[in-house]
Design a protein around this motif. Sequence first.
Motif, PDB file in Angstrom:
ATOM      1  N   TYR A  37       0.852  -1.185   0.000  1.00 42.96           N
ATOM      2  CA  TYR A  37       0.000   0.000   0.000  1.00 42.96           C
ATOM      3  C   TYR A  37       0.888   1.235   0.000  1.00 42.96           C
ATOM      4  O   TYR A  37       1.984   1.234   0.565  1.00 42.96           O
ATOM      5  CB  TYR A  37      -0.889   0.039   1.248  1.00 42.96           C
ATOM      6  CG  TYR A  37      -2.063  -0.911   1.214  1.00 42.96           C
ATOM      7  CD1 TYR A  37      -1.925  -2.236   1.608  1.00 42.96           C
ATOM      8  CD2 TYR A  37      -3.315  -0.483   0.790  1.00 42.96           C
ATOM      9  CE1 TYR A  37      -2.993  -3.113   1.572  1.00 42.96           C
ATOM     10  CE2 TYR A  37      -4.405  -1.352   0.756  1.00 42.96           C
ATOM     11  CZ  TYR A  37      -4.229  -2.668   1.151  1.00 42.96           C
ATOM     12  OH  TYR A  37      -5.304  -3.529   1.113  1.00 42.96           O
ATOM     13  N   GLN A  39       0.995   5.332   1.020  1.00 43.38           N
ATOM     14  CA  GLN A  39       0.360   6.394   1.807  1.00 43.38           C
ATOM     15  C   GLN A  39       1.014   7.715   1.451  1.00 43.38           C
ATOM     16  O   GLN A  39       2.073   8.063   1.966  1.00 43.38           O
ATOM     17  CB  GLN A  39       0.473   6.113   3.305  1.00 43.38           C
ATOM     18  CG  GLN A  39      -0.320   7.105   4.161  1.00 43.38           C
ATOM     19  CD  GLN A  39      -0.310   6.753   5.641  1.00 43.38           C
ATOM     20  OE1 GLN A  39       0.730   6.392   6.206  1.00 43.38           O
ATOM     21  NE2 GLN A  39      -1.474   6.845   6.282  1.00 43.38           N
ATOM     22  N   GLY A  43      -2.346  11.258   3.302  1.00 39.34           N
ATOM     23  CA  GLY A  43      -2.715  10.347   4.383  1.00 39.34           C
ATOM     24  C   GLY A  43      -3.526   9.116   4.020  1.00 39.34           C
ATOM     25  O   GLY A  43      -3.616   8.203   4.837  1.00 39.34           O
ATOM     26  N   GLU A  44      -4.110   9.082   2.834  1.00 40.31           N
ATOM     27  CA  GLU A  44      -4.925   7.901   2.537  1.00 40.31           C
ATOM     28  C   GLU A  44      -4.046   6.691   2.232  1.00 40.31           C
ATOM     29  O   GLU A  44      -2.857   6.829   1.978  1.00 40.31           O
ATOM     30  CB  GLU A  44      -5.876   8.187   1.355  1.00 40.31           C
ATOM     31  CG  GLU A  44      -5.187   8.328   0.003  1.00 40.31           C
ATOM     32  CD  GLU A  44      -4.761   9.743  -0.297  1.00 40.31           C
ATOM     33  OE1 GLU A  44      -4.509  10.523   0.660  1.00 40.31           O
ATOM     34  OE2 GLU A  44      -4.629  10.076  -1.492  1.00 40.31           O
ATOM     35  N   LEU A  45      -4.623   5.521   2.271  1.00 45.12           N
ATOM     36  CA  LEU A  45      -3.902   4.278   1.951  1.00 45.12           C
ATOM     37  C   LEU A  45      -4.389   3.775   0.596  1.00 45.12           C
ATOM     38  O   LEU A  45      -5.568   3.498   0.418  1.00 45.12           O
ATOM     39  CB  LEU A  45      -4.165   3.221   3.021  1.00 45.12           C
ATOM     40  CG  LEU A  45      -3.436   3.401   4.340  1.00 45.12           C
ATOM     41  CD1 LEU A  45      -4.033   2.508   5.410  1.00 45.12           C
ATOM     42  CD2 LEU A  45      -1.949   3.110   4.185  1.00 45.12           C
ATOM     43  N   PHE A  47      -4.156   0.961  -2.327  1.00 41.87           N
ATOM     44  CA  PHE A  47      -3.763  -0.403  -2.649  1.00 41.87           C
ATOM     45  C   PHE A  47      -2.931  -0.411  -3.934  1.00 41.87           C
ATOM     46  O   PHE A  47      -3.292   0.213  -4.928  1.00 41.87           O
ATOM     47  CB  PHE A  47      -5.022  -1.253  -2.819  1.00 41.87           C
ATOM     48  CG  PHE A  47      -4.800  -2.584  -3.476  1.00 41.87           C
ATOM     49  CD1 PHE A  47      -5.213  -2.806  -4.779  1.00 41.87           C
ATOM     50  CD2 PHE A  47      -4.174  -3.602  -2.784  1.00 41.87           C
ATOM     51  CE1 PHE A  47      -5.006  -4.028  -5.388  1.00 41.87           C
ATOM     52  CE2 PHE A  47      -3.961  -4.831  -3.386  1.00 41.87           C
ATOM     53  CZ  PHE A  47      -4.384  -5.046  -4.689  1.00 41.87           C
ATOM     54  N   PHE A  91       3.801   0.772   2.610  1.00 42.80           N
ATOM     55  CA  PHE A  91       3.603  -0.283   3.592  1.00 42.80           C
ATOM     56  C   PHE A  91       3.469  -1.631   2.895  1.00 42.80           C
ATOM     57  O   PHE A  91       2.717  -1.774   1.923  1.00 42.80           O
ATOM     58  CB  PHE A  91       2.326  -0.043   4.405  1.00 42.80           C
ATOM     59  CG  PHE A  91       2.417   1.102   5.368  1.00 42.80           C
ATOM     60  CD1 PHE A  91       1.911   2.345   5.030  1.00 42.80           C
ATOM     61  CD2 PHE A  91       2.996   0.939   6.614  1.00 42.80           C
ATOM     62  CE1 PHE A  91       1.977   3.411   5.910  1.00 42.80           C
ATOM     63  CE2 PHE A  91       3.080   1.998   7.506  1.00 42.80           C
ATOM     64  CZ  PHE A  91       2.573   3.231   7.151  1.00 42.80           C
ATOM     65  N   PHE A 109       0.597  -5.137   9.113  1.00 38.30           N
ATOM     66  CA  PHE A 109       1.410  -4.185   8.358  1.00 38.30           C
ATOM     67  C   PHE A 109       2.841  -4.146   8.889  1.00 38.30           C
ATOM     68  O   PHE A 109       3.087  -4.332  10.084  1.00 38.30           O
ATOM     69  CB  PHE A 109       0.836  -2.769   8.487  1.00 38.30           C
ATOM     70  CG  PHE A 109      -0.368  -2.509   7.616  1.00 38.30           C
ATOM     71  CD1 PHE A 109      -1.633  -2.904   8.016  1.00 38.30           C
ATOM     72  CD2 PHE A 109      -0.229  -1.871   6.389  1.00 38.30           C
ATOM     73  CE1 PHE A 109      -2.748  -2.668   7.219  1.00 38.30           C
ATOM     74  CE2 PHE A 109      -1.336  -1.621   5.592  1.00 38.30           C
ATOM     75  CZ  PHE A 109      -2.596  -2.027   6.007  1.00 38.30           C
ATOM     76  N   GLY A 111       6.286  -1.626   9.326  1.00 33.14           N
ATOM     77  CA  GLY A 111       6.399  -0.282   9.865  1.00 33.14           C
ATOM     78  C   GLY A 111       6.436   0.819   8.821  1.00 33.14           C
ATOM     79  O   GLY A 111       6.357   1.995   9.166  1.00 33.14           O
TER      80      GLY A 111
ATOM     81  N   LYS B  42       3.009   2.337  12.626  1.00 33.08           N
ATOM     82  CA  LYS B  42       2.435   1.423  11.653  1.00 33.08           C
ATOM     83  C   LYS B  42       0.914   1.390  11.778  1.00 33.08           C
ATOM     84  O   LYS B  42       0.338   1.810  12.773  1.00 33.08           O
ATOM     85  CB  LYS B  42       3.007   0.026  11.823  1.00 33.08           C
ATOM     86  CG  LYS B  42       2.615  -0.676  13.088  1.00 33.08           C
ATOM     87  CD  LYS B  42       2.955  -2.165  13.049  1.00 33.08           C
ATOM     88  CE  LYS B  42       4.424  -2.414  13.107  1.00 33.08           C
ATOM     89  NZ  LYS B  42       4.738  -3.872  13.206  1.00 33.08           N
ATOM     90  N   VAL B  43       0.289   0.856  10.743  1.00 33.24           N
ATOM     91  CA  VAL B  43      -1.161   0.687  10.741  1.00 33.24           C
ATOM     92  C   VAL B  43      -1.483  -0.595  11.515  1.00 33.24           C
ATOM     93  O   VAL B  43      -0.880  -1.648  11.267  1.00 33.24           O
ATOM     94  CB  VAL B  43      -1.676   0.583   9.290  1.00 33.24           C
ATOM     95  CG1 VAL B  43      -3.177   0.391   9.272  1.00 33.24           C
ATOM     96  CG2 VAL B  43      -1.288   1.831   8.501  1.00 33.24           C
ATOM     97  N   PHE B  91      -8.753   4.255  10.115  1.00 29.92           N
ATOM     98  CA  PHE B  91      -9.080   3.899   8.738  1.00 29.92           C
ATOM     99  C   PHE B  91     -10.154   2.821   8.712  1.00 29.92           C
ATOM    100  O   PHE B  91     -10.070   1.822   9.428  1.00 29.92           O
ATOM    101  CB  PHE B  91      -7.856   3.340   8.002  1.00 29.92           C
ATOM    102  CG  PHE B  91      -6.804   4.355   7.697  1.00 29.92           C
ATOM    103  CD1 PHE B  91      -5.648   4.435   8.455  1.00 29.92           C
ATOM    104  CD2 PHE B  91      -6.956   5.230   6.624  1.00 29.92           C
ATOM    105  CE1 PHE B  91      -4.656   5.355   8.160  1.00 29.92           C
ATOM    106  CE2 PHE B  91      -5.972   6.157   6.322  1.00 29.92           C
ATOM    107  CZ  PHE B  91      -4.826   6.229   7.096  1.00 29.92           C
ATOM    108  N   PHE B 107      -9.196   1.085   1.353  1.00 33.19           N
ATOM    109  CA  PHE B 107      -9.268   1.948   2.524  1.00 33.19           C
ATOM    110  C   PHE B 107      -9.897   3.296   2.210  1.00 33.19           C
ATOM    111  O   PHE B 107      -9.745   3.829   1.104  1.00 33.19           O
ATOM    112  CB  PHE B 107      -7.849   2.183   3.074  1.00 33.19           C
ATOM    113  CG  PHE B 107      -7.272   1.005   3.789  1.00 33.19           C
ATOM    114  CD1 PHE B 107      -6.759  -0.084   3.084  1.00 33.19           C
ATOM    115  CD2 PHE B 107      -7.239   0.961   5.177  1.00 33.19           C
ATOM    116  CE1 PHE B 107      -6.230  -1.186   3.747  1.00 33.19           C
ATOM    117  CE2 PHE B 107      -6.707  -0.126   5.854  1.00 33.19           C
ATOM    118  CZ  PHE B 107      -6.206  -1.199   5.136  1.00 33.19           C
ATOM    119  N   GLY B 108     -10.562   3.838   3.226  1.00 26.55           N
ATOM    120  CA  GLY B 108     -11.017   5.229   3.147  1.00 26.55           C
ATOM    121  C   GLY B 108      -9.853   6.168   3.421  1.00 26.55           C
ATOM    122  O   GLY B 108      -8.734   5.734   3.696  1.00 26.55           O
ATOM    123  N   ASP B 109     -10.145   7.458   3.369  1.00 24.90           N
ATOM    124  CA  ASP B 109      -9.099   8.466   3.578  1.00 24.90           C
ATOM    125  C   ASP B 109      -8.758   8.662   5.049  1.00 24.90           C
ATOM    126  O   ASP B 109      -7.821   9.387   5.365  1.00 24.90           O
ATOM    127  CB  ASP B 109      -9.536   9.808   2.989  1.00 24.90           C
ATOM    128  CG  ASP B 109      -9.518   9.789   1.473  1.00 24.90           C
ATOM    129  OD1 ASP B 109     -10.022  10.752   0.864  1.00 24.90           O
ATOM    130  OD2 ASP B 109      -9.007   8.804   0.902  1.00 24.90           O
TER     131      ASP B 109
END
Lengths: 119, 116
Positions: A37, A39, A43-45, A47, A91, A109, A111, B42-43, B91, B107-109
């Motif tokens: 992913y 970022q 800030g969004e993730l 794919f 990520f 995930f 780091g 991390k997420v 998220f 994922f959303g923002d």
Amino acid sequence: AQKVTQAQTEISVVEKEDVTLDCVYETRDTTYYLFWYKQPPSGELVFLIRRNSFDEQNEISGRYSWNFQKSTSSFNFTITASQVVDSAVYFCALSGPRYNRDAGNMLTFGGGTRLMVKP
Amino acid sequence: EPEVTQTPSHQVTQMGQEVILRCVPISNHLYFYWYRQILGQKVEFLVSFYNNEISEKSEIFDDQFSVERPDGSNFTLKIRSTKLEDSAMYFCASSARRDRSNQPQHFGDGTRLSIL
């Protein structure tokens, strides 16, 4: 237990350089899935790719390529001819098999690696 | 392209207050998730939800947290009594259903939650 390690916390390159982001994983599952992913600073993730453990073929998508090596438990990501817009945190993530249809599957995930591409 | 939408984008709340974070997953998706990302870290997985039930949850998802799908489109995360350490980006994600293969989670923002 599952674990994902991205040893490079930060990489800085100059535009047009190639860069490889490393990802090493640990799992006891024989079937598993690997993901990358992106970022961006907003800030969004986003794919990028999914790979299952039975498919060790490398994949190329434009300037992006992925090298999956089961023997070394690695799933590395290479950006060719990097651009400033590639600057982001990347990520790597891992999920196990879904044992039944009613279960979703959590992502573990790493780091993250912060990539900075300078003009 | 369909996407996951989250509201609000930023929530500021006093410690001890309840907060509800909202998500609208992609319409034909059946699996829903919440993750959080403390600033610079991390997420981390919180919870997965399918068929109106929690299917998996992490140690982080304690009794202060709950999830709900109150109607056919929304998926909410409630924190009952917020603590300073709940400050993070939250998220929401959703994935489609396939036979046994793990479809990618979209994922959303995110909602940035700031606890004062």
